[in-house]
Design an enzyme around this catalytic site. Structure first.
Site, PDB file in Angstrom:
ATOM      1  N   LYS A 135       0.859  -1.193   0.000  1.00 28.06           N
ATOM      2  CA  LYS A 135       0.000   0.000   0.000  1.00 28.06           C
ATOM      3  C   LYS A 135       0.890   1.238   0.000  1.00 28.06           C
ATOM      4  O   LYS A 135       1.780   1.374   0.840  1.00 28.06           O
ATOM      5  CB  LYS A 135      -0.890   0.011   1.242  1.00 28.06           C
ATOM      6  CG  LYS A 135      -1.965  -1.069   1.229  1.00 28.06           C
ATOM      7  CD  LYS A 135      -2.801  -1.030   2.499  1.00 28.06           C
ATOM      8  CE  LYS A 135      -3.625   0.227   2.616  1.00 28.06           C
ATOM      9  NZ  LYS A 135      -4.479   0.219   3.837  1.00 28.06           N
TER      10      LYS A 135
HETATM   11  O1  G3P Z   1      -7.993   1.000   4.876  1.00 24.19           O
HETATM   12  C1  G3P Z   1      -8.143   2.385   5.109  1.00 24.19           C
HETATM   13  C2  G3P Z   1      -8.915   2.571   6.313  1.00 24.19           C
HETATM   14  O2  G3P Z   1      -8.280   1.833   7.331  1.00 24.19           O
HETATM   15  C3  G3P Z   1      -9.233   3.923   6.809  1.00 24.19           C
HETATM   16  O3  G3P Z   1     -10.359   3.701   7.573  1.00 24.19           O
HETATM   17  O4  G3P Z   1     -12.015   4.007   9.310  1.00 24.19           O
HETATM   18  O5  G3P Z   1      -9.694   4.912   9.633  1.00 24.19           O
HETATM   19  O6  G3P Z   1     -11.243   5.981   7.993  1.00 24.19           O
HETATM   20  P1  G3P Z   1     -10.847   4.706   8.684  1.00 24.19           P
END
Ligand code: G3P
Length: 223
Positions: free
Chosen positions: A87
């Protein structure tokens, strides 16, 4: 649709992976930090070990300097196997790294996408996966599903080989809307994934079936 678990918690990954048809695990630096381990590489190795060979592990570089970023990508690949998806955040050095790694047959995911034009660049650079952050876009007054939809449209228009892995979900409605517009894949926390399958009315219907059977036959055994 491919569905990934967005977590670095061994227990949660194990539990879900045993119950649901899961395609792999995605992590990011914040998710790994939450596990409070001294050795994050050891944790990643453990995650890799509980996944089957046909399940993918996505893990993220931390460095933003181009050379160091490439070094970290190879460090992760050497540790976790060449099928690991690296990533890479959509910075200028990240875009350069995506081009280099993809030319060398390393699969990359362009992460932290907030605008469909970032998808356009990442897909043109050869990223195998692109991850729009649905809830974070909504949170800042944007339209996360629209960004996913337009990312899908750009990929189709130019016949790019990239797949959209929609990420960052706060509720199951966002996930459902991604499914309706044909999003290739989603990654979500174990809680969101479980919530998107369970329904109170399903549980109460099942409970009623069992109670009727027990009232008639005295147990849950077939008779
Ligand atoms: O994979 C990306 C993700 O982990 C971001 O998620 O919930 O932290 O916005 P969030």
């Amino acid at each position: 649709m491919k569905i990934y678990i967005d977590s670095a918690n061994i227990n949660e990954i194990n539990e879900l992976n045993n119950l649901m048809p899961i395609d792999g695990v995605t992590t990011n630096p914040s998710i790994i930090c939450k596990e409070n381990r001294n050795n994050s590489l050891e944790l990643l190795k453990q995650i890799r070990e509980i996944l089957r060979d046909d399940q993918l592990l996505f893990t993220q570089v931390i460095e933003d300097n181009y050379d160091k970023l490439i070094d970290q990508a190879y460090q992760l690949l050497n540790l976790l196997g060449k099928d690991t998806v690296i990533k890479i955040p959509v910075t200028f050095n990240g875009l350069k790294a995506i081009q280099y790694l993809e030319k060398n047959n390393i699969n990359t995911l362009a992460t932290a996408v907030f605008h469909p034009q970032q998808t356009n660049w990442a897909a043109k650079a050869g990223a195998k996966y692109v991850a729009p952050y649905v809830n974070r876009i909504d949170h800042h007054g944007g339209d996360g599903i629209k960004v996913v939809k337009e990312s899908l449209c750009i990929i189709k228009n130019y016949d790019y080989k990239s797949e959209v892995v929609a990420a960052s979900f706060k509720n199951t409605k966002q996930l459902h809307e991604c499914a309706l517009i044909g999003t290739h894949s989603i990654t979500a926390s174990p809680n969101i994934l479980k919530q998107s399958f369970s329904h109170l009315s399903s549980s109460s219907s099942v409970a009623q079936f069992q109670q009727d059977w027990i009232d008639k036959y005295g147990s849950k055994k077939l008779t």
